[in-house]
Design an enzyme around this catalytic site. Structure first.
Site, PDB file in Angstrom:
ATOM      1  N   ASP A 153      -6.017 -31.700  81.994  1.00 21.79           N
ATOM      2  CA  ASP A 153      -4.984 -30.943  81.306  1.00 21.79           C
ATOM      3  C   ASP A 153      -4.919 -29.595  82.022  1.00 21.79           C
ATOM      4  OD1 ASP A 153      -3.434 -29.417  79.611  1.00 21.79           O
ATOM      5  OD2 ASP A 153      -4.913 -29.324  77.992  1.00 21.79           O
ATOM      6  N   LYS A 198       1.269 -21.642  85.597  1.00 23.64           N
ATOM      7  CA  LYS A 198       2.054 -22.819  85.183  1.00 23.64           C
ATOM      8  C   LYS A 198       3.491 -22.432  84.815  1.00 23.64           C
ATOM      9  CE  LYS A 198       1.466 -26.620  81.925  1.00 23.64           C
ATOM     10  NZ  LYS A 198       0.462 -27.151  80.997  1.00 23.64           N
ATOM     11  N   ASP A 219       2.861 -28.988  69.806  1.00 22.21           N
ATOM     12  CA  ASP A 219       1.938 -28.423  70.794  1.00 22.21           C
ATOM     13  C   ASP A 219       2.321 -26.980  71.121  1.00 22.21           C
ATOM     14  OD1 ASP A 219       0.486 -27.691  73.026  1.00 22.21           O
ATOM     15  OD2 ASP A 219       0.827 -29.544  74.131  1.00 22.21           O
TER      16      ASP A 219
END
Ligand code: AMP
Length: 546
Positions: A8, A70, A193
């Site tokens: 992840d 990211k 999430d």
């Protein structure tokens, strides 16, 4: 086949897991922690620090410490997101020749793929040390709303550090995989999430070991960091009120305040009040100044309520897309550290009319799911477990007047292949420019540009006569391939693909070589050669058919 790890690669933290005796297990990092801060720092002495080490010295070296990479992977320098990051982050950004965003560290331009590869390389090293064997293959997760550029860039990052990506899966899908392994019953789950930097909501159908994504939506620029920034702004305002000093431009002070803000926020998930004490935050002629504040849970909720509320329109959209109501959801799964905030749990429970499941660690579940997926690939788990995913954004091409024509609608199950026939707009037109886009707007210019194709050698004919069928293919990783064919002659036209983004294979090869020269992995070449061969074969085939 050696052990396949599940990774992840998070905005704030990353986690690596593997499957042991049919159960996913988190691999601790070299410092014994179960998650690793996704932070990379290059010191002036040329040292590269990754994870906690990088985070710890961020205060003293903020300009060369890269956080939340990211948010930039697969992005353009002139994108709204890059501009926003540039404003909020202490490091500098620049544009590459192809317009991709680059990070400037120690006066050198580095691609987000290289920065991410350093984090992935560290996780690979942790896994190798823990498992006492070489690790060369991985399953990597990405946010459900990552587009093709972002997925490809993530794969390139892995390639740079010598990891072959066997599969890219959506984070919420991964969470459901981890969950479904324990409870294989028929259910519709909502995966909410909210991590450090991204928000996704996904509705999943789980039936007898088959996972089907019904709909996904989200905002890749909404996360725990925004909550921290609200507290930072509040602290700065309070400090200004008291001392008449503006700390907002003071990078060192900002970093210290940010760390304290995050700590207070996390503590407030378990207590009603948290003290923020930052001695010697600033000093001038009048002497040193300190921050001494008390933040209550109620104040935190007040400062961030609009951020929580901003997630609900996305939930409503996914329900609408799936033709479901909140009451149709059997299980609500919370993923991402920020969901530990009690107010979020409460609002989600009220919305769905049921309490979210809380027995899975929200920071680890995605990596655990990726480990389950790696087990499926390795044939270590129940063979009936199948993973069906969907494409998060529609795909199509630009036509006249800035119009976007969708060829594959969002939420189509992947892998998939769809074709649509197009034609010329002018008499005797010999060449057609096909602009491939990804997005939901009917205006082409509002969507993400993926590539441009020039279909050449079309027979001279009146406008509207040639039949050019454009085929879109999305593979199991969500990666897009496009081809074109002239239906009149039956020949496959030669297409010139001009990728408008990402690292070219030559650039990746160069970076790998550089890594090897610096003592990196040696077996990387094998992977690169295999892929290059595939590309050559495709070209030869096209030429033969011509
Ligand atoms: P993740 O991306 O899942 O690692 O989540 C990271 C985010 O979760 C960061 O913004 C953390 O500050 C936040 N977080 C971690 N623990 C807590 C907590 N106890 N309460 C609120 N937020 C938390």
């Amino acid at each position: 086949m050696g052990v396949v790890i599940g990774i992840d690669l998070g905005t704030t933290n990353s986690c690596v897991a593997y499957l042991e005796a049919g159960k996913p297990k988190v691999i601790p990092n070299l410092e014994g922690q179960r998650t690793t801060p996704s932070v990379v720092s290059l010191t002036s002495s040329g040292e590269t620090l990754i994870g906690s080490l990088a985070l710890r010295q961020a205060v003293t070296n903020p300009e060369n410490t890269v956080l939340a990479i990211k948010r930039l992977i697969g992005k353009k320098y002139d994108s709204k997101e890059a501009k926003e990051t540039e404003k909020k982050m202490p490091y500098k950004l620049a544009g590459a020749d192809n317009g991709d965003v680059m990070v400037v560290v120690n006066s050198e331009m580095i691609s987000p793929q290289e920065v991410s590869s350093l984090i992935l390389g560290y996780l690979k090293e942790c896994a190798e040390s823990y498992l006492e064997q070489d690790v060369e293959e991985a399953v990597i997760t990405v946010p459900a709303n990552f587009n093709d550029h972002e997925r490809k860039a993530t794969k390139d990052a892995a390639k740079i550090c010598g990891l072959k990506v066997l599969r890219v899966i959506n984070e919420p899908t991964s969470a459901c995989l981890a969950y479904g392994l324990e409870a294989k019953k028929n259910a519709i789950a909502a995966v909410y999430d909210l991590g450090g930097g991204t928000f996704d909501i996904t509705l999943m159908e789980i039936s007898d070991g088959v996972f089907h994504v019904l709909a996904t939506n989200g905002n890749s620029y909404l996360g725990g960091e925004d909550f921290d920034n609200r507290i930072v702004d509040w602290i700065m305002e309070e400090f200004k009120k008291e001392n008449n000093v503006d700390l907002s431009k003071n990078k060192l002070a900002r970093q210290r305040i940010k760390e304290a803000a995050e700590r207070a926020k996390q503590a407030l998930s378990f207590s009603m009040e948290s003290k923020i004490h930052l001695p010697f935050i600033f000093s001038d002629k009048s002497g040193p100044m300190h921050i001494q504040l008390s933040l209550t849970r109620a104040k935190l909720e007040d400062l961030t309520s609009d951020l929580i509320s901003a997630t609900f329109p996305f939930i409503e959209q996914t329900l609408k897309d799936s033709k479901l109501t909140p009451r149709d959801i059997d299980q609500v799964i919370l993923v991402g550290g920020q969901t530990r905030m009690p107010k979020i749990k409460e609002m989600i429970a009220n919305f769905f009319g049921k309490k979210p499941i809380e027995d899975i660690n929200p920071e680890e579940i995605v990596a655990l799911g990726a480990a389950v997926q790696s087990g499926i690939i390795e044939g270590k788990t129940d063979e009936s477990t199948l993973l069906l995913d969907v494409t998060p954004l529609s795909l199509g091409i630009e036509t006249e007047n800035d119009t976007f024509v969708k060829i594959i609608e969002r939420n189509t199950t992947i892998p998939t292949r769809r074709s649509r026939v197009f034609t010329t707009v002018k008499h005797n037109q010999k060449r057609v420019r096909v602009h491939v886009l990804q997005g939901e707007s009917s205006k082409a210019s509002d969507n993400i540009s993926l590539a441009e194709f020039n279909l050449v050698g079309i027979y001279a004919a009146p406008a509207g006569v040639p039949q050019i069928s454009v085929t879109f293919e999305i593979d199991a990783d969500g990666i897009v391939k496009v081809s074109a064919k002239d239906e009149d002659s039956g020949r496959i036209q030669k297409i010139e693909v001009k990728p408008s983004s990402g690292l070219s294979s030559e650039q990746i090869e160069k970076i790998i070589q550089k890594t090897q020269e610096e003592g990196g992995e040696e077996e990387e070449e094998g992977i690169e050669q295999a892929e290059e061969k595939e590309e050559v074969e495709e070209t030869e085939e096209e030429e033969k058919e011509e």
